[in-house]
Motif scaffolding. Structure first.
Motif, mmCIF file in Angstrom:
data_model
loop_
_atom_site.group_PDB
_atom_site.id
_atom_site.type_symbol
_atom_site.label_atom_id
_atom_site.label_comp_id
_atom_site.label_asym_id
_atom_site.label_seq_id
_atom_site.Cartn_x
_atom_site.Cartn_y
_atom_site.Cartn_z
ATOM 1 N N THR A 93 43.000 -80.967 -10.591
ATOM 2 C CA THR A 93 41.990 -81.621 -11.418
ATOM 3 C C THR A 93 40.723 -80.771 -11.413
ATOM 4 O O THR A 93 40.256 -80.355 -10.353
ATOM 5 N N THR A 95 36.751 -80.756 -12.652
ATOM 6 C CA THR A 95 35.670 -81.641 -13.071
ATOM 7 C C THR A 95 34.379 -80.843 -13.188
ATOM 8 O O THR A 95 34.075 -80.009 -12.334
ATOM 9 N N THR A 103 29.682 -86.115 -16.970
ATOM 10 C CA THR A 103 30.856 -85.636 -16.252
ATOM 11 C C THR A 103 32.066 -85.603 -17.186
ATOM 12 O O THR A 103 32.148 -86.391 -18.133
ATOM 13 N N SER A 105 36.490 -84.521 -16.789
ATOM 14 C CA SER A 105 37.584 -84.046 -15.939
ATOM 15 C C SER A 105 38.804 -83.741 -16.787
ATOM 16 O O SER A 105 39.035 -84.377 -17.818
#
Length: 135
Positions: A93, A95, A103, A105
């Motif tokens: 992942t 981000t 934010t 991701s």
């Protein structure tokens, strides 16, 4: 997993080592110059992650890959380009966050020899857009 962590740690040192304290017109080591084409879109490019600051002012971003975090500035209307972060067959992942609370991701899908991917994070004033594509 340990091998990958060592690889990512080494990559962080290599890629971001020169980014600390950059400012005042200095170019980041993996950023193209003004008006440069997008070499990371070429099939043979090792770039996995692009962070593009579309704002009219510098922004500090935090890049996290499976919990390993680094923060660095990106100049106005500038790009930061990673090297090859994920080895063939790995997932994870990614981000990107900003100090003002934005934010985004992306779950990295494992690559093979025929699917070389790149993910672009566009840091806009009010959101972070993502676009993942096969080179």
């Amino acid at each position: 997993m340990i091998r990958r962590r060592k690889y990512i740690h080494g990559l962080w040192i290599t890629v971001l080592g020169g980014c600390v304290g950059i400012g005042g017109g200095s170019e980041q080591p993996d950023s193209p110059g003004p008006g440069a084409k997008a070499p990371w879109a070429e099939q043979e490019s090792p770039a996995d992650i692009i962070i593009s600051n579309t704002r009219s002012e510098s922004v500090t971003v935090t890049l996290s890959i499976d919990g390993d975090e680094r923060s660095f500035p990106i100049g106005e209307n500038d790009d930061w380009v990673s090297g090859d972060v994920f080895l063939t067959g790995e997932d994870g992942t990614v981000t990107v966050t900003t100090p003002d609370g934005l934010t985004a991701s992306v779950d990295w899908v494992p690559e093979d020899e025929s699917t070389n991917r790149v993910c672009v994070f566009n840091v806009d004033p009010d959101r972070i857009r993502t676009d993942m594509f096969v080179k």
